[in-house]
Scaffold this active site. Sequence first.
Site, PDB file in Angstrom:
ATOM      1  N   HIS A 221      -0.326   3.087  -5.216  1.00 48.06           N
ATOM      2  CA  HIS A 221      -0.449   3.042  -6.667  1.00 48.06           C
ATOM      3  C   HIS A 221      -1.441   1.984  -7.135  1.00 48.06           C
ATOM      4  CE1 HIS A 221       2.655  -0.185  -6.142  1.00 48.06           C
ATOM      5  NE2 HIS A 221       1.960  -0.726  -7.122  1.00 48.06           N
ATOM      6  N   ASP A 248       3.731   6.185  -1.339  1.00 53.99           N
ATOM      7  CA  ASP A 248       3.058   5.053  -1.982  1.00 53.99           C
ATOM      8  C   ASP A 248       2.267   4.306  -0.920  1.00 53.99           C
ATOM      9  OD1 ASP A 248       2.172   3.267  -3.808  1.00 53.99           O
ATOM     10  OD2 ASP A 248       4.113   2.323  -4.216  1.00 53.99           O
ATOM     11  N   GLY A 327       3.376  -8.454  -9.781  1.00 52.53           N
ATOM     12  CA  GLY A 327       2.367  -9.150  -9.014  1.00 52.53           C
ATOM     13  C   GLY A 327       2.590  -9.068  -7.532  1.00 52.53           C
ATOM     14  N   SER A 329       3.122  -6.156  -5.745  1.00 51.70           N
ATOM     15  CA  SER A 329       2.841  -4.832  -5.194  1.00 51.70           C
ATOM     16  C   SER A 329       1.858  -4.876  -4.031  1.00 51.70           C
ATOM     17  CB  SER A 329       2.242  -3.919  -6.261  1.00 51.70           C
ATOM     18  OG  SER A 329       3.220  -3.158  -6.884  1.00 51.70           O
ATOM     19  N   SER A 344       6.502  -1.513  -2.823  1.00 48.61           N
ATOM     20  CA  SER A 344       6.273  -0.409  -3.753  1.00 48.61           C
ATOM     21  C   SER A 344       6.752  -0.792  -5.140  1.00 48.61           C
ATOM     22  CB  SER A 344       7.001   0.843  -3.262  1.00 48.61           C
ATOM     23  OG  SER A 344       6.859   1.897  -4.195  1.00 48.61           O
TER      24      SER A 344
END
Length: 375
Positions: A221, A248, A327, A329, A344
Site C-alpha cells: 500500500h 499487502d 508511520g 507501515s 500492514s
Amino acid sequence: MRKSPCIRILGGSALALGLIAAAPAGAQADAFPEGTEPLAEAIERDLGVASGQADELLTAEESARSLEKEAEKAAGEAFAGAVFDTETHELTVSVADPSAVEAVEATGAETRVVEASQDELDAAMADLDAASEDGVSEEVTGWHVDLESNTVVVEALEGSEDAAEDLIADAGLDSAPVVVEKADAQPETFGAIVGGDAYYPGNSRCSIGFSVRGGFVTAGHCGSTGTSVSGSAGESGRVAGSVFPGRDMGYVRANSGWTPSPYVNNYRGGRVAVRGSNEASVGASVCRSGSTTGWHCGTIQAKNQTVNYPQGTVRGLTRTTACAEPGDSGGSWLSGNQAQGVTSGGSGNCSWGGTTFFQPVNPILSQWGLSLTTT
C-alpha cells in the site's frame, strides 16, 4: 507532505529498517553476537518476561519452529495447528483424530484432540474469502483462524453482528466452527507525516522492510508499481512490484548508492542481524521495528487473517498483540533473528495497546523470486 495511501497500514511514516548502508560485519558481530540483544530488551518490557530470561524464550521458540514441522508431518491430515506458550515454553499440537496422538507425542510435542482439522478451518476461511469478493460491510473488520479455540472468528464492530452473520451465511458456513466476536475498533491505514529514517514514495513516507538482492521489500500500500522512491540520504529507486489490496506486498528496486544490508534498525543506535525467514509458531513472541515507535514486541495470535480495510480486503496477514502507530507501515517483524514480515495495518496505538497485522515475508519473496539478504 501528505499521508501515504497506507492502511492504518502502518504506512505513510513506515518503519525504517537498516537497509541503507551495510554495517561492517565484524563490528556488528561484536555488538550483537547472537543478534538478539535489542530483541531481548523489548521482549522483557512488552511481554513481562523476567530480566535475563528473554534469551531462554528465544531459544525455546527456535526449537518450537522445528518441532512444529515434525509434528505436522507426524499428524498428517489430522493436524489442527500448533500453539506455543511463552510462559511454559511448551508447544501444544492439536489433532482432529485421536489415533494421531501417539505419533505426534513421539516428536516431543504436547497434544490435544479437537473437532476440526487445520484443513477444515482453512477451508472455512477460503469460503469466507470467496463470499467477500462481491463486497462485505465495512462493519465486519476481518476474520481469522483461532487455533486455541479451534474455530474461525469473524469480527464485527459492536452492533454489527448481523453483518457478520450474513457473511457467514453467504459463505455457507452455518454448521461450521465459526463464531462472531466484537472488534474493538476499525482497522485503518497508518499514514502519519513525520520525518526520520525512512524512504519516501512520492510525497509520502514509508519504512523499509527487509533487504533483498537489488533492493528491499515493504508494504504494497506504500506505492503502486512504477512509483519513484527516495531515501533520507538521497538514495533512489522505483517500486518494481506492488500488490494491494488482496495482499499487502511491495518490492522496491534500488539504484546505485542504496546498498542492501542484512540488518534491521533497533532504534538504540545499532542494528539487529537477520539470519533467515523461518516462520514462527502461533503464540510465539514477535518484535517490530518502526520509525515512529521504535521497537515493540507482542505475540502471534493468528495466521492467514483476512482484514477488511476501508481501501479493500487483504488476505493472508498475521495477527499480533504488538502495538504500532502511524508511520510504521512497511517495517520489519522479527522472531528472534528470523524475518517474519512487513507491517500492514491495525488498530490502537502504543499508549493503550491494540492489534497489528503484518504481511508475511516469505510470500513476498516468492511473488517476485527474491532472495532475502542475511548474514
